[in-house]
Design a protein around this motif. Structure first.
Motif, short mmCIF file in Angstrom:
data_model
loop_
_atom_site.label_atom_id
_atom_site.label_comp_id
_atom_site.label_asym_id
_atom_site.label_seq_id
_atom_site.Cartn_x
_atom_site.Cartn_y
_atom_site.Cartn_z
N ASP A 146 2.54 42.58 -4.22
CA ASP A 146 2.82 43.83 -4.69
C ASP A 146 3.91 43.88 -5.84
N ARG A 147 4.95 42.83 -5.53
CA ARG A 147 6.14 42.73 -6.29
C ARG A 147 5.67 42.42 -7.98
N THR A 148 4.43 41.30 -7.69
CA THR A 148 4.02 40.88 -9.08
C THR A 148 3.60 42.10 -9.78
N ASN A 193 6.96 27.87 -4.25
CA ASN A 193 7.24 29.03 -3.23
C ASN A 193 7.18 30.35 -3.60
N HIS A 194 7.21 30.57 -4.99
CA HIS A 194 6.50 31.95 -5.29
C HIS A 194 5.38 31.92 -6.31
N PRO A 195 4.18 31.08 -5.88
CA PRO A 195 3.38 30.71 -7.14
C PRO A 195 2.67 31.74 -7.87
N CYS A 481 22.28 36.48 -1.43
CA CYS A 481 21.91 36.08 -2.67
C CYS A 481 20.53 36.47 -2.71
N GLN A 482 20.06 36.87 -3.85
CA GLN A 482 18.69 37.34 -3.88
C GLN A 482 18.43 37.70 -5.63
N ARG A 483 16.96 37.57 -5.73
CA ARG A 483 16.71 37.87 -7.21
C ARG A 483 16.58 39.34 -7.51
#
Ligand code: G3H
Length: 543
Positions: A146-148, A193-195, A481-483
């Motif tokens: 969904d984020r993609t 990890n987030h392909p 921390c996060q993106r």
């Protein structure tokens, strides 16, 4: 975090993995996916050669043993096949004269929008494959998909804004119009990890700006690209997206050595990033956009809300097993607070659930990469040799693919865990007395992505923030921390990043500002006006 206690953490490794009958029917991986096709120049090519087997991090349990679970096979292309894909991308770009680079942002955005609409129908298959290829929990796999889509829409919006706002600027007798032009052929490589998300983070901007692309999916998270091949084949002009498979040395190095890659968009380790860049014979011609390693620190200062700090550190260090570039990979806790902080942290840890991706509320799942548990065991052994202890009862007790969350204290600069990026559920805690110790860590660290500060007192924070933003890309106050949110700039310094990986910045990095200029006169203004409304002069933004 679930309040349910992880009863399973004491089980022997074999009991941690499900028997086939325990897997809910709708979450079974389904039949073996054998793929021979790859995408070159708008057609599926069928690879007659060797295939690479794709295994899941979740093994098959048989009686008291477990065995690797084969999910499928993908082409193991050779150098010639890879170079053919690059040639197709070059032909489609045609030194900037191709259909795609001359199409204009608005028209390209319409194609990307059509792609997004069809992508939605692939959600269930991609989520399932994310779960089986990366052992990501169902919730996180759905969130990645969904984020993609959300990021794709944000990139579309940003691109549309680049397509407007063109102004005639007359200065020093020169009448000029500015726009943006593509870089050329982009080699697009995402991480395991987030392909999906992090491949699309550069792919979509690359396409919107008129580049053509060669894409190689990561080793883990590779099968999930198969449904996308048909969408790219059907929606894009031939050669605009080419998808290859294979070993990096065999397929990526020849591409870089050819000198025909104009931009490298890579998210992965700095070691691999460097090898790829150095293989390019004319590095000055190569644009790079990279998200690399990180060893983000949390610093718990005197007087911090320790309960909150422990909760955020737990999430930061252990969500998705710590397999996030943004994970908290070392916790500095002030000497006066360390004992109470550890109590809160361990109490929280008891509520963290280990399990399979389809189970509700799991954070900890099998690790993606088969070599990772052995590496973590090496780091742990080194720390124990140098005087650290394991603080949680089940810590360090794993074997085979199972590595339990392990809290290690006191960690010092003599230990590998102090400087190496563990990328797993190993949590080093350092007790510090003076801020200079944190500064010394930051100075020596190869990475500089983010930092988290835990403190309620503005007077303590005031002298720290300005120097810190000059050393890392983001300072988080009382949170991990996060993106995200993804509209914020996401970058870093040192070996953590090259360029900034947010939609607007990648659109800019994968294009360059270009100018149409003339000596100012009534005649040249008339010419400019005519060109700016011409259907064949699309690089100029609309007024
Ligand atoms: O692996 C690095 C990712 O970009 C981190 O993103 O903070 O959303 O997990 P995240």
């Amino acid at each position: 975090m679930s309040s349910e206690t992880n009863q399973k953490s004491c089980a022997t490794p074999v009991e941690l993995f499900p028997r086939e009958q325990d897997i809910p029917t709708n979450w079974r991986p389904g039949p073996l996916r054998e793929q021979r096709e790859y995408l070159v120049n708008g057609f599926f090519r069928v690879w007659p050669g060797a295939l690479t087997e794709v295994f899941s991090p979740i093994p098959v349990r048989r009686e008291e043993r477990f065995e690797p679970r084969l999910l499928g096979r993908v082409p193991n292309l050779d150098r010639t096949a890879a170079l053919d894909a690059l040639a197709a991308a070059r032909t489609a770009y045609d030194r900037g004269r191709g259909d795609w680079p001359t199409l204009g942002i608005v028209q390209r955005a319409a194609v990307v929008q059509a792609f997004a609409r069809r992508l939605v129908s692939c959600r269930a298959e991609i989520v399932l494959l994310l779960m089986w290829e990366t052992a990501k929990s169902r919730a996180e796999a759905e969130a990645e998909f969904d984020r993609t889509l959300r990021n794709l829409n944000e990139a579309l919006e940003e691109a549309q804004s680049l397509a407007t706002g063109g102004e005639v600027a007359v200065r020093e007798g020169i009448n000029a119009r500015c726009g943006r032009a593509p870089r050329g052929v982009v080699l697009c490589l995402g991480p395991c990890n987030h392909p999906l998300n992090e491949t699309f983070a550069t792919l979509i901007p690359a396409l919107l700006m008129g580049n053509t692309v060669v894409l190689k999916p990561p080793r883990h998270g590779v099968l999930l690209f198969r449904p996308l091949l048909a969408l790219w084949r059907d929606l894009l002009p031939p050669g605009v997206v080419n998808v290859i498979y294979g070993e990096g040395d065999e397929v990526l190095l020849p591409l870089m050595r050819s000198g025909d890659v104009d931009a490298l968009a890579f998210i992965g380790s700095p070691q691999v990033g460097q090898v790829l860049v150095q293989a390019h014979p004319r590095p000055l011609r190569l644009k790079t956009v990279m998200g690399l390693g990180a060893k983000n620190a949390a610093v718990v200062l005197p007087g911090a809300d320790l309960e909150q700090a422990a909760r955020e550190c737990l999430l930061g260090a252990l969500a998705f097993n710590g397999q996030r570039c943004t994970a908290l990979k070392i916790l500095f806790v002030h000497r006066d607070e360390v004992s109470r902080f550890i109590d809160f942290f361990l109490r929280g840890l008891r509520g963290v659930r280990w399990g399979m991706p389809w189970q509700q509320g799991v954070w900890l799942t099998p690790l993606i990469e088969p070599h990772r548990p052995a590496y973590l065991r090496d780091l742990l052994a080194d720390a124990l040799r140098e005087g650290a202890h394991i603080l949680n009862t089940d810590g360090g007790a794993g074997s085979g693919p199972w590595f339990p969350p392990t809290v290690v204290y006191p960690v010092t600069s003599a230990m590998r865990l102090w400087r190496e990026e563990q990328f797993g559920p190993l949590v080093p805690i350092v007790s510090f007395e003076d801020w200079a110790e944190v500064e010394s860590y930051l100075d020596q660290c190869d990475y500089a992505q983010q930092i988290s500060l835990f403190c309620q007192d503005a007077a303590q924070l005031e002298p720290l923030v300005d120097p810190l933003v000059n050393q890392v890309g983001r300072v988080n106050l009382n949170c991990k921390c996060q993106r995200g949110p993804d509209n914020l700039p996401f970058g870093g310094r040192k070996d953590s990043a090259v360029e900034t990986l947010s939609a607007r910045e990648v659109l800019n990095a994968l294009s360059l500002p270009v100018v149409l200029a003339a000596r100012d006169s009534a005649e040249s203004r008339r010419l400019m006006d005519n060109l700016s409304v011409s259907d064949r002069c699309r690089f100029l933004p609309e007024n």
